[in-house]
Design an enzyme around this catalytic site. Structure first.
Site, mmCIF file in Angstrom:
data_model
loop_
_atom_site.group_PDB
_atom_site.id
_atom_site.type_symbol
_atom_site.label_atom_id
_atom_site.label_comp_id
_atom_site.label_asym_id
_atom_site.label_seq_id
_atom_site.Cartn_x
_atom_site.Cartn_y
_atom_site.Cartn_z
ATOM 1 N N HIS A 160 5.263 5.502 7.150
ATOM 2 C CA HIS A 160 4.528 6.720 6.770
ATOM 3 C C HIS A 160 5.283 7.974 7.211
ATOM 4 O O HIS A 160 4.687 8.997 7.534
ATOM 5 C CB HIS A 160 3.092 6.711 7.320
ATOM 6 C CG HIS A 160 2.295 5.589 6.726
ATOM 7 N ND1 HIS A 160 1.707 5.682 5.489
ATOM 8 C CD2 HIS A 160 2.066 4.332 7.159
ATOM 9 C CE1 HIS A 160 1.114 4.527 5.211
ATOM 10 N NE2 HIS A 160 1.334 3.681 6.195
ATOM 11 N N ALA A 205 2.172 -7.666 -0.992
ATOM 12 C CA ALA A 205 2.444 -8.213 0.341
ATOM 13 C C ALA A 205 3.247 -7.243 1.209
ATOM 14 O O ALA A 205 3.751 -7.614 2.259
ATOM 15 C CB ALA A 205 3.164 -9.552 0.232
ATOM 16 N N SER A 221 7.319 -4.414 -1.397
ATOM 17 C CA SER A 221 7.776 -3.541 -2.478
ATOM 18 C C SER A 221 8.170 -4.267 -3.755
ATOM 19 O O SER A 221 9.218 -3.993 -4.341
ATOM 20 C CB SER A 221 8.947 -2.673 -2.016
ATOM 21 O OG SER A 221 8.454 -1.572 -1.399
ATOM 22 N N SER A 262 6.762 -3.637 -6.411
ATOM 23 C CA SER A 262 6.673 -2.619 -7.465
ATOM 24 C C SER A 262 7.976 -1.829 -7.592
ATOM 25 O O SER A 262 8.456 -1.605 -8.703
ATOM 26 C CB SER A 262 5.479 -1.700 -7.240
ATOM 27 O OG SER A 262 5.517 -1.137 -5.963
ATOM 28 N N ASP A 285 10.823 2.925 -0.668
ATOM 29 C CA ASP A 285 11.012 1.614 -1.288
ATOM 30 C C ASP A 285 12.144 1.647 -2.309
ATOM 31 O O ASP A 285 12.971 0.734 -2.376
ATOM 32 C CB ASP A 285 9.722 1.158 -1.976
ATOM 33 C CG ASP A 285 8.517 1.288 -1.056
ATOM 34 O OD1 ASP A 285 8.718 1.265 0.163
ATOM 35 O OD2 ASP A 285 7.399 1.423 -1.575
#
Ligand code: GLA
Length: 362
Positions: free
Chosen positions: A19, A111, A114, A116, A165
């Protein structure tokens, strides 16, 4: 112009620095061996004479098709990523061709590894190659492509993610972690020599979807903290000023400031080969995510307990939180708990040169 192309893009594990990307901070991810492979085969004309994208998610046995001439309609699940990536490539000026696209993923979805970003990046590389454009080899091109993929997340999927990512997937290299400075977008390779220690991931089994989790809320809290502090990003926030913020903004900002410092210390510890120090930093990062950033869950906590009970020196939640996987660092001789998988840094996204199998099923 080639008639077919094939690209691979890896998922990622973030060693530390969670983050921090959307707060212009620091992170230390690496690309993993598992990823997404996309095969594209040029199909200039659909049955009605219009160029189309016909995509097939081989592992799910699902299909999606749409014309290239007008912007695709929004969709959910994997289709949102495909439609969004095609639309963003088109908007960026790539002369896309109609194509059959076969998607084959080995990264578990939701999970925290990454899947995506791996899908977006592999799709970009395959479609860019198919229209005869050069692959994004240089730093500037990779950053531009990472931004394009992040727009897919932001506009088409509804997750206000940062660039962590996509940059990890694009810039990864064997045996190497990447220290990314999200203020300058400098990517500094850091040798990931573990001296016999091992990294494993253990899935909490709790699937997360960043668009519907509290991920966007956390991002909004950081933006609100910046407004109150009158700074551009939490990277600029002073520790004293942060103490005057109301809760929960104070806790969120303290996590980000502490996490940036832990990334710096982890890079130094890795360079010094001090693995116990790296393990301690992973634990401190987890505690900060749990207590200050509040992105852990009961399922994540019990998954972490299993790693620690097995003897992991350090363990932390990785990715956006609210589910996903826990990373464990195990000293030599310690056996991971059942279900844990070892992860090693592998190459970043690349075109596959071998002649691809024909796209199937559409
Ligand atoms: C997700 C997002 C990233 C990053 C992490 C948290 O993986 O996609 O951009 O914000 O969460 O570090």
């Amino acid at each position: 112009v080639p008639t077919e192309s094939c690209a691979f893009a890896p998922g990622r594990v973030n060693l530390i620095g969670e983050h921090t990307d959307y707060n212009e901070g620091l992170a230390l991810p690496f690309a993993i061996a598992e990823g997404v492979t996309v095969r594209a085969e040029a199909q200039p004309f659909g049955s009605a004479g219009a160029a189309r994208i016909e995509a097939c998610a081989s592992d799910l046995g699902e299909h999606d098709g749409f014309a290239l001439a007008q912007p695709p309609r929004p969709a959910s699940g994997w289709r949102a990523f495909v439609r969004g990536t095609v639309a963003e490539l088109h908007d960026a000026g790539y002369p896309l061709l109609g194509a059959r696209v076969a998607i084959d993923g080995q990264v578990p979805v939701g999970a925290g590894l990454s899947s995506s970003a791996a899908l977006e990046v592999a799709l970009c590389l395959a479609l860019i190659a198919l229209c005869g454009e050069p692959p994004p080899a240089g730093e500037v091109e990779r950053i531009a492509l990472a931004r394009l993929c992040a727009r897919v997340e932001n506009r088409w999927v509804g997750a206000q993610t940062g660039l962590l990512d996509q940059l990890a997937s694009l810039c990864g290299a064997p045996d190497t972690a990447l220290c990314i400075d999200f203020r300058t977008l400098d990517v500094e390779p850091v040798p990931l020599a573990l001296g016999g220690w091992r990294l494993v991931v253990l899935d909490s089994g709790q699937r997360h979807e960043l668009s519907s989790s509290h991920y966007n809320e956390r991002r909004a809290e950081c933006a609100q903290a910046c407004r109150l502090l009158d700074v551009r990003s939490l990277r600029e926030a002073g520790a004293e000023a942060v103490e005057r913020l109301p809760e929960p903004l104070r806790a969120r900002a303290k996590h980000v400031i502490g996490e940036n410092q832990r990334v710096r210390e982890a890079v130094a510890a890795l360079r010094a080969g001090d693995m116990p120090a790296v393990a301690a930093l992973l634990n401190a990062s987890h505690e900060s995510q749990r207590d200050l950033y509040e992105v852990s869950t009961d399922a994540v906590e019990s998954t972490r307990e299993r790693l620690l009970a097995a003897g992991a020196g350090g363990a932390r939640l990785i990715g956006g939180g609210f589910g996903g996987s826990v990373l464990g660092l195990l000293e030599p001789g310690v056996s991971p708990p059942a279900g844990a998988r070892e992860v090693r840094p592998g190459p970043g996204a690349h075109l596959l040169q071998e002649s691809p199998a024909p796209a199937a099923g559409v």
